[in-house]
Design a protein around this motif. Structure first.
Motif, PDB file in Angstrom:
ATOM      1  N   GLN A 178       0.776  -1.242  -0.063  1.00  0.00           N
ATOM      2  CA  GLN A 178      -0.035   0.262   0.044  1.00  0.00           C
ATOM      3  C   GLN A 178       0.897   1.073  -0.105  1.00  0.00           C
ATOM      4  N   MET A 179       1.929   1.299   0.670  1.00  0.00           N
ATOM      5  CA  MET A 179       2.655   2.349   0.920  1.00  0.00           C
ATOM      6  C   MET A 179       3.471   2.561  -0.366  1.00  0.00           C
ATOM      7  N   ILE A 180       3.849   1.807  -1.170  1.00  0.00           N
ATOM      8  CA  ILE A 180       4.573   1.711  -2.370  1.00  0.00           C
ATOM      9  C   ILE A 180       3.542   2.312  -3.347  1.00  0.00           C
ATOM     10  N   SER A 181       2.471   1.733  -3.511  1.00  0.00           N
ATOM     11  CA  SER A 181       1.710   2.181  -4.663  1.00  0.00           C
ATOM     12  C   SER A 181       1.076   3.575  -4.119  1.00  0.00           C
ATOM     13  N   LEU A 182       0.911   4.031  -3.009  1.00  0.00           N
ATOM     14  CA  LEU A 182       0.630   5.373  -2.701  1.00  0.00           C
ATOM     15  C   LEU A 182       1.538   6.233  -3.051  1.00  0.00           C
ATOM     16  N   LEU A 183       2.882   5.818  -2.677  1.00  0.00           N
ATOM     17  CA  LEU A 183       4.038   6.829  -3.271  1.00  0.00           C
ATOM     18  C   LEU A 183       4.312   7.020  -4.736  1.00  0.00           C
ATOM     19  N   ILE A 184       4.208   5.914  -5.341  1.00  0.00           N
ATOM     20  CA  ILE A 184       4.277   5.831  -6.594  1.00  0.00           C
ATOM     21  C   ILE A 184       3.283   6.935  -7.347  1.00  0.00           C
ATOM     22  N   GLY A 185       1.896   6.619  -6.882  1.00  0.00           N
ATOM     23  CA  GLY A 185       0.673   7.396  -7.459  1.00  0.00           C
ATOM     24  C   GLY A 185       1.131   8.932  -7.122  1.00  0.00           C
ATOM     25  N   PHE A 186       1.542   9.213  -5.783  1.00  0.00           N
ATOM     26  CA  PHE A 186       1.762  10.613  -5.590  1.00  0.00           C
ATOM     27  C   PHE A 186       2.884  11.102  -6.278  1.00  0.00           C
ATOM     28  N   ILE A 187       4.149  10.334  -6.592  1.00  0.00           N
ATOM     29  CA  ILE A 187       5.271  10.851  -7.641  1.00  0.00           C
ATOM     30  C   ILE A 187       4.992  11.067  -8.846  1.00  0.00           C
ATOM     31  N   SER A 188       3.872  10.232  -9.199  1.00  0.00           N
ATOM     32  CA  SER A 188       3.600  10.090 -10.870  1.00  0.00           C
ATOM     33  C   SER A 188       2.522  11.547 -10.876  1.00  0.00           C
ATOM     34  N   VAL A 189       1.765  11.999 -10.271  1.00  0.00           N
ATOM     35  CA  VAL A 189       0.938  13.078  -9.995  1.00  0.00           C
ATOM     36  C   VAL A 189       2.025  14.179  -9.764  1.00  0.00           C
ATOM     37  N   ASN A 190       2.625  14.000  -8.903  1.00  0.00           N
ATOM     38  CA  ASN A 190       3.562  15.381  -8.450  1.00  0.00           C
ATOM     39  C   ASN A 190       4.391  15.930  -9.665  1.00  0.00           C
ATOM     40  N   LEU A 226      -9.604   7.808  -0.995  1.00  0.00           N
ATOM     41  CA  LEU A 226      -8.967   7.588  -1.951  1.00  0.00           C
ATOM     42  C   LEU A 226      -9.347   7.146  -3.031  1.00  0.00           C
ATOM     43  N   LEU A 227     -10.562   6.503  -2.918  1.00  0.00           N
ATOM     44  CA  LEU A 227     -11.661   6.254  -4.346  1.00  0.00           C
ATOM     45  C   LEU A 227     -11.954   7.461  -4.908  1.00  0.00           C
ATOM     46  N   ILE A 228     -12.593   8.316  -4.000  1.00  0.00           N
ATOM     47  CA  ILE A 228     -12.953   9.552  -4.657  1.00  0.00           C
ATOM     48  C   ILE A 228     -11.839  10.202  -5.610  1.00  0.00           C
ATOM     49  N   GLY A 229     -10.813  10.519  -4.800  1.00  0.00           N
ATOM     50  CA  GLY A 229      -9.624  11.311  -5.405  1.00  0.00           C
ATOM     51  C   GLY A 229      -9.354  10.574  -6.646  1.00  0.00           C
ATOM     52  N   SER A 230      -9.080   9.231  -6.700  1.00  0.00           N
ATOM     53  CA  SER A 230      -8.605   8.487  -7.799  1.00  0.00           C
ATOM     54  C   SER A 230      -9.647   8.455  -9.101  1.00  0.00           C
ATOM     55  N   ILE A 231     -10.983   8.541  -8.665  1.00  0.00           N
ATOM     56  CA  ILE A 231     -11.862   8.555  -9.947  1.00  0.00           C
ATOM     57  C   ILE A 231     -11.853  10.310 -10.163  1.00  0.00           C
ATOM     58  N   VAL A 232     -11.706  10.946  -9.501  1.00  0.00           N
ATOM     59  CA  VAL A 232     -11.497  12.322  -9.866  1.00  0.00           C
ATOM     60  C   VAL A 232     -10.257  12.756 -10.807  1.00  0.00           C
ATOM     61  N   ALA A 233      -9.115  12.141 -10.226  1.00  0.00           N
ATOM     62  CA  ALA A 233      -7.964  12.246 -11.052  1.00  0.00           C
ATOM     63  C   ALA A 233      -7.810  11.381 -12.409  1.00  0.00           C
ATOM     64  N   ALA A 234      -8.803  10.116 -12.372  1.00  0.00           N
ATOM     65  CA  ALA A 234      -8.844   9.615 -13.630  1.00  0.00           C
ATOM     66  C   ALA A 234      -9.736  10.311 -14.775  1.00  0.00           C
ATOM     67  N   ALA A 235     -10.708  10.975 -14.159  1.00  0.00           N
ATOM     68  CA  ALA A 235     -11.421  11.658 -15.067  1.00  0.00           C
ATOM     69  C   ALA A 235     -10.999  12.893 -15.687  1.00  0.00           C
ATOM     70  N   LYS A 236     -10.077  13.518 -14.962  1.00  0.00           N
ATOM     71  CA  LYS A 236      -9.349  14.860 -15.108  1.00  0.00           C
ATOM     72  C   LYS A 236      -8.134  14.650 -15.791  1.00  0.00           C
ATOM     73  N   ILE A 250      -2.854  12.257 -20.150  1.00  0.00           N
ATOM     74  CA  ILE A 250      -1.475  12.695 -19.943  1.00  0.00           C
ATOM     75  C   ILE A 250      -0.855  11.444 -18.781  1.00  0.00           C
ATOM     76  N   THR A 251       0.238  10.750 -19.426  1.00  0.00           N
ATOM     77  CA  THR A 251       0.654   9.440 -18.998  1.00  0.00           C
ATOM     78  C   THR A 251       0.979   9.381 -17.354  1.00  0.00           C
ATOM     79  N   GLY A 252       1.620  10.573 -16.814  1.00  0.00           N
ATOM     80  CA  GLY A 252       1.942  10.594 -15.377  1.00  0.00           C
ATOM     81  C   GLY A 252       0.694  10.565 -14.658  1.00  0.00           C
ATOM     82  N   LEU A 253      -0.528  11.306 -15.403  1.00  0.00           N
ATOM     83  CA  LEU A 253      -1.626  11.396 -14.430  1.00  0.00           C
ATOM     84  C   LEU A 253      -2.388  10.184 -14.553  1.00  0.00           C
TER      85      LEU A 253
END
Length: 176
Positions: free
Chosen positions: A53-65, A124-134, A138-141
């Protein structure tokens, strides 16, 4: 009552003459190095699930950042949720590794962890849905949203397993 080393006498073998009894020295100090960390939790299913979980959250954060994005509110919410969830999972991971939950009995740790997973998974589900919709392809997003969904699935698995364990250990099957 003495808190130092003490001698423990054990039974003598019946195979030969009785000699002096073997001496075993047991230390009763509570803060020894071998008891400081729970090494079995590293290799347990719950421990490895928290690390995933921590690794996937960190990768998701770095990808968006590290991506260029225009919708500030959507991706700042995603970043805040992923970092807060990461910090809380790390907190519970450290609590399990060092056995702090055994010393602080005034808090119901299974309930606290379950509530964290419940609230964190929904956000996290809400944030992921909004991030996927917007993401606008763009590959990082897209990668950040994908790892957000992966972390959501892992959090659901942790929430289910923590509920199942706490439910079956606290009752005899009548209430669950």
């Amino acid at each position: 009552m003495s808190h130092g080393a003490r001698v423990i006498r054990t039974g003598v073998s019946s195979g030969g003459p009785a000699g002096p009894p073997p001496v075993t020295v047991a230390s009763s100090s509570a803060g020894s190095d071998s008891e400081l960390m729970d090494g079995a939790y590293f290799r347990s299913c719950a421990g490895m699930l928290k690390v995933a979980q921590m690794i996937s959250l960190l990768i998701g954060f770095i990808s968006v950042n590290n991506s260029s994005w225009t919708d500030y509110s959507a991706y700042s919410f995603f970043q805040i949720v992923t970092m807060c969830d990461l910090v809380m999972i790390l907190f519970f991971y450290i609590m399990h590794i060092f056995g702090v939950y055994r010393k602080l009995t005034c808090v119901s740790w299974p309930l606290a962890e379950f509530l964290h997973y419940l609230i964190g998974t929904i956000l996290l589900l809400i944030g992921s849905i909004v991030a996927a919709a917007k993401s606008y392809n763009i590959t990082g997003l897209v990668a950040g949203a994908t790892f957000g969904f992966l972390a959501t699935i892992l959090c659901v698995i942790s929430m289910w397993s923590s509920y199942k364990v706490s439910c079956t250990t606290q009752s005899t099957g009548k209430y669950c």
